[in-house]
Each structure stands twice: as C-alpha cells, then as structure tokens.
Design a protein around this motif. Structure first.
Motif, PDB file in Angstrom:
ATOM      1  N   ALA A 178       0.439  -1.096  -0.359  1.00 46.90           N
ATOM      2  CA  ALA A 178       0.129   0.275   0.224  1.00 46.90           C
ATOM      3  C   ALA A 178       0.746   1.470   0.031  1.00 46.90           C
ATOM      4  N   CYS A 179       2.176   1.008   0.844  1.00 40.78           N
ATOM      5  CA  CYS A 179       2.600   2.901   0.740  1.00 40.78           C
ATOM      6  C   CYS A 179       3.172   2.360  -0.929  1.00 40.78           C
ATOM      7  N   VAL A 180       3.780   1.684  -0.817  1.00 45.65           N
ATOM      8  CA  VAL A 180       4.262   1.826  -2.440  1.00 45.65           C
ATOM      9  C   VAL A 180       3.814   2.233  -3.729  1.00 45.65           C
ATOM     10  N   HIS A 181       2.094   2.097  -3.345  1.00 46.05           N
ATOM     11  CA  HIS A 181       1.251   1.865  -4.305  1.00 46.05           C
ATOM     12  C   HIS A 181       1.044   4.016  -4.477  1.00 46.05           C
ATOM     13  N   MET A 182       0.857   4.308  -2.991  1.00 43.16           N
ATOM     14  CA  MET A 182       0.578   5.849  -2.118  1.00 43.16           C
ATOM     15  C   MET A 182       1.573   6.545  -3.253  1.00 43.16           C
ATOM     16  N   ALA A 183       2.820   5.526  -2.960  1.00 41.52           N
ATOM     17  CA  ALA A 183       4.200   6.965  -3.185  1.00 41.52           C
ATOM     18  C   ALA A 183       4.384   6.377  -4.518  1.00 41.52           C
ATOM     19  N   ALA A 184       3.542   5.533  -5.785  1.00 41.88           N
ATOM     20  CA  ALA A 184       3.451   6.026  -6.645  1.00 41.88           C
ATOM     21  C   ALA A 184       2.889   6.800  -7.473  1.00 41.88           C
ATOM     22  N   ALA A 185       1.540   6.811  -6.794  1.00 39.72           N
ATOM     23  CA  ALA A 185       0.759   7.388  -6.878  1.00 39.72           C
ATOM     24  C   ALA A 185       0.633   8.962  -7.019  1.00 39.72           C
ATOM     25  N   ALA A 186       2.043   9.758  -5.828  1.00 39.52           N
ATOM     26  CA  ALA A 186       2.046  10.698  -5.673  1.00 39.52           C
ATOM     27  C   ALA A 186       3.397  11.639  -6.005  1.00 39.52           C
ATOM     28  N   TRP A 187       3.860  10.493  -6.607  1.00 37.35           N
ATOM     29  CA  TRP A 187       4.808  10.223  -7.642  1.00 37.35           C
ATOM     30  C   TRP A 187       4.565  10.987  -9.337  1.00 37.35           C
ATOM     31  N   GLY A 188       3.647   9.576  -9.364  1.00 36.92           N
ATOM     32  CA  GLY A 188       3.512   9.557 -10.950  1.00 36.92           C
ATOM     33  C   GLY A 188       2.173  10.953 -11.327  1.00 36.92           C
ATOM     34  N   SER A 189       1.631  11.406 -10.270  1.00 38.48           N
ATOM     35  CA  SER A 189       0.698  12.490 -10.723  1.00 38.48           C
ATOM     36  C   SER A 189       1.565  13.713 -10.359  1.00 38.48           C
ATOM     37  N   GLY A 190       2.380  14.057  -9.350  1.00 40.50           N
ATOM     38  CA  GLY A 190       3.131  14.951  -9.519  1.00 40.50           C
ATOM     39  C   GLY A 190       4.068  15.219 -10.671  1.00 40.50           C
ATOM     40  N   PHE A 191       4.276  13.903 -10.980  1.00 46.91           N
ATOM     41  CA  PHE A 191       5.748  14.239 -12.961  1.00 46.91           C
ATOM     42  C   PHE A 191       4.388  14.307 -14.056  1.00 46.91           C
ATOM     43  N   LEU A 192       3.210  13.973 -13.757  1.00 43.88           N
ATOM     44  CA  LEU A 192       2.411  14.228 -15.243  1.00 43.88           C
ATOM     45  C   LEU A 192       1.759  15.550 -15.001  1.00 43.88           C
ATOM     46  N   TYR A 193       1.881  16.251 -13.291  1.00 40.93           N
ATOM     47  CA  TYR A 193       1.635  17.459 -13.329  1.00 40.93           C
ATOM     48  C   TYR A 193       2.447  18.533 -13.778  1.00 40.93           C
ATOM     49  N   ALA A 194       3.730  17.924 -13.672  1.00 40.11           N
ATOM     50  CA  ALA A 194       4.878  19.078 -14.159  1.00 40.11           C
ATOM     51  C   ALA A 194       5.545  18.741 -15.812  1.00 40.11           C
ATOM     52  N   VAL A 195       4.882  17.420 -15.543  1.00 43.53           N
ATOM     53  CA  VAL A 195       5.087  17.598 -17.256  1.00 43.53           C
ATOM     54  C   VAL A 195       4.196  18.555 -18.030  1.00 43.53           C
ATOM     55  N   LEU A 196       2.721  18.637 -17.557  1.00 41.26           N
ATOM     56  CA  LEU A 196       1.785  19.354 -18.327  1.00 41.26           C
ATOM     57  C   LEU A 196       2.450  21.220 -18.545  1.00 41.26           C
ATOM     58  N   HIS A 197       2.917  21.424 -17.198  1.00 46.42           N
ATOM     59  CA  HIS A 197       3.362  22.848 -17.158  1.00 46.42           C
ATOM     60  C   HIS A 197       4.344  22.650 -17.810  1.00 46.42           C
ATOM     61  N   THR A 198       4.746  22.078 -17.962  1.00 41.29           N
ATOM     62  CA  THR A 198       5.986  22.732 -18.763  1.00 41.29           C
ATOM     63  C   THR A 198       5.947  22.093 -20.057  1.00 41.29           C
ATOM     64  N   ALA A 199       6.288  21.574 -20.883  1.00 41.46           N
ATOM     65  CA  ALA A 199       4.956  20.840 -22.130  1.00 41.46           C
ATOM     66  C   ALA A 199       4.110  22.539 -22.449  1.00 41.46           C
ATOM     67  N   ASN A 200       3.660  22.930 -21.693  1.00 38.76           N
ATOM     68  CA  ASN A 200       2.493  24.306 -21.684  1.00 38.76           C
ATOM     69  C   ASN A 200       3.812  25.371 -21.780  1.00 38.76           C
ATOM     70  N   THR A 201       4.212  25.478 -20.678  1.00 36.51           N
ATOM     71  CA  THR A 201       5.102  27.067 -21.108  1.00 36.51           C
ATOM     72  C   THR A 201       6.115  26.912 -22.113  1.00 36.51           C
ATOM     73  N   PHE A 202       6.733  26.051 -22.765  1.00 35.58           N
ATOM     74  CA  PHE A 202       7.394  26.145 -23.523  1.00 35.58           C
ATOM     75  C   PHE A 202       6.807  26.361 -24.788  1.00 35.58           C
ATOM     76  N   SER A 203       5.063  26.222 -24.910  1.00 31.53           N
ATOM     77  CA  SER A 203       5.267  26.787 -26.418  1.00 31.53           C
ATOM     78  C   SER A 203       4.143  28.223 -26.513  1.00 31.53           C
ATOM     79  N   LEU A 204       4.244  28.404 -25.488  1.00 33.82           N
ATOM     80  CA  LEU A 204       3.510  29.941 -25.328  1.00 33.82           C
ATOM     81  C   LEU A 204       5.112  30.848 -25.552  1.00 33.82           C
ATOM     82  N   PRO A 205       4.646  32.304 -26.454  1.00 36.38           N
ATOM     83  CA  PRO A 205       5.189  32.835 -26.782  1.00 36.38           C
ATOM     84  C   PRO A 205       5.678  34.085 -25.608  1.00 36.38           C
ATOM     85  N   LEU A 206       6.156  34.042 -25.459  1.00 38.09           N
ATOM     86  CA  LEU A 206       6.947  35.276 -24.379  1.00 38.09           C
ATOM     87  C   LEU A 206       7.428  36.376 -25.217  1.00 38.09           C
TER      88      LEU A 206
END
Length: 193
Positions: free
Chosen positions: A22-50
């Motif tokens: 259960a601890c491995v599943h919770m840690a994987a869920a936290a890390w996985g959701s954090g990673f996906l959230y970071a990828v979403l923001h990073t991809a969106n940021t690099f596609s914005l014209p500044l």
C-alpha cells in the motif's frame, strides 16, 4: 493524512491497510501525479510565446508569473492550466479535510483523556506543516494585485516552497523529549549572562 486516519480510526487494521504494498502504491501515485502535473506545465510553458522578456523577479519559475510574460491571448490555455491546478489542489485538500474530520470524530469517541491527547499529538505535526503550506500558498495565489510587489512575491513564494520542507523534520521530531529539552534550553539562553 491517510496513515494518521488508519492509525487512529482503524488501529487494529494498520498493518494490513498500510503494508509495504500500500505504501508503494501511495508513493507511486503521488510521484506519478506530480510528474504528470509537472510535464503538463512544462510542455505548456515551452509552447507559450513570450514577448515581455524572459526574466522573472522570482527565485524559481512559477506558472502565474510566466503567464504574465506571455504575449498571446491564449485565454483557453490559461484557463485550462487554472482548472487543472485548482482541481488537483482542491482534490488533495478535500482528501486531507475529510480524513481529519474522520480522525477528529474518532478522537472524540476515545474515552480516556490520555488516549485523546496521544491521538491529537499524532496528528499535530502533520496539521502544522499542512497549515503552514496551505496558508502561505493561498496568500501567494489569492492576494489582491493591489498589495502585490516583487519583494512580497519573493518572500511569500519562499515561505510556501522552502519553509515547510525545512521545518518538517523539526516539527515531526517535536515528540522527542530530548529535542524539546534542548530547544527549551536554547530559548532560555541569553548571551548577556
């Protein structure tokens, strides 16, 4: 919050509900959701014209400050980022609130004063760290623009991104009597004696 919920509300099932799997599943869920959230923001940021430069008056790149540098009228993109961020943050916050409501309900049913005190001292460090993080984060993102300044933005972002992880070990170790005694001696010490 879930580990405290299980420890207080279902103490006899703690070993089965919070085993290593259960601890491995919770840690994987936290890390996985954090990673996906970071990828979403990073991809969106690099596609914005500044068009307003690429320098921020921050010590790390926060999404709201990057969006201020964006020259396109990409309201849909900004709204999408806001909705995803709000849903993820609100979901985590609601999970913690619901867990603590259940914990406090269980604590009120504990017949002995000593048992209630022990249960409360189990939850207090986590509540302190979460409260510090949430209150400074709310202030950082929901403060009115009229009181916004570069220095205030730096201080507030420092408070919610650096201070909670830095004080986390101290807060969690406050149940250690030796550390409490050492801090008490340090607090009473004056250099002019």
């Amino acid at each position: 919050a879930y580990d405290r919920y299980v420890a207080i509300c279902k103490p006899l099932h703690y070993g089965t509900l919070l085993g290593s799997r259960a601890c491995v599943h919770m840690a994987a869920a936290a890390w996985g959701s954090g990673f996906l959230y970071a990828v979403l923001h990073t991809a969106n940021t690099f596609s914005l014209p500044l068009c307003k430069g690429n320098a921020l008056d921050q010590f790390f790149c926060e999404i709201p400050h990057i969006l201020k540098l964006c020259c396109s009228n990409s309201y849909l993109r900004k709204a999408g980022l806001l909705v995803v961020s709000a849903c993820l943050g609100l979901g985590c916050f609601l999970f913690i609130v619901v867990s603590y409501v259940q914990i406090f309900r269980a604590m009120l049913r504990i017949p002995s004063e000593q048992g209630r005190h022990k249960a409360f001292s189990t939850c207090l460090p986590h509540l302190a760290v979460v409260s510090l993080f949430v209150s400074t984060g709310i202030f950082a993102y929901l403060k009115p623009p009229s009181i916004s300044s570069t220095v205030l933005n730096l201080v507030v972002s420092f408070l919610y991104s650096v201070v909670p992880p830095a004080v986390n070990p101290l807060i969690y170790s406050m149940r250690n009597q030796g550390l409490k005694d050492a801090l008490w001696k340090l607090a009473q010490w004056t250099p002019f004696h």
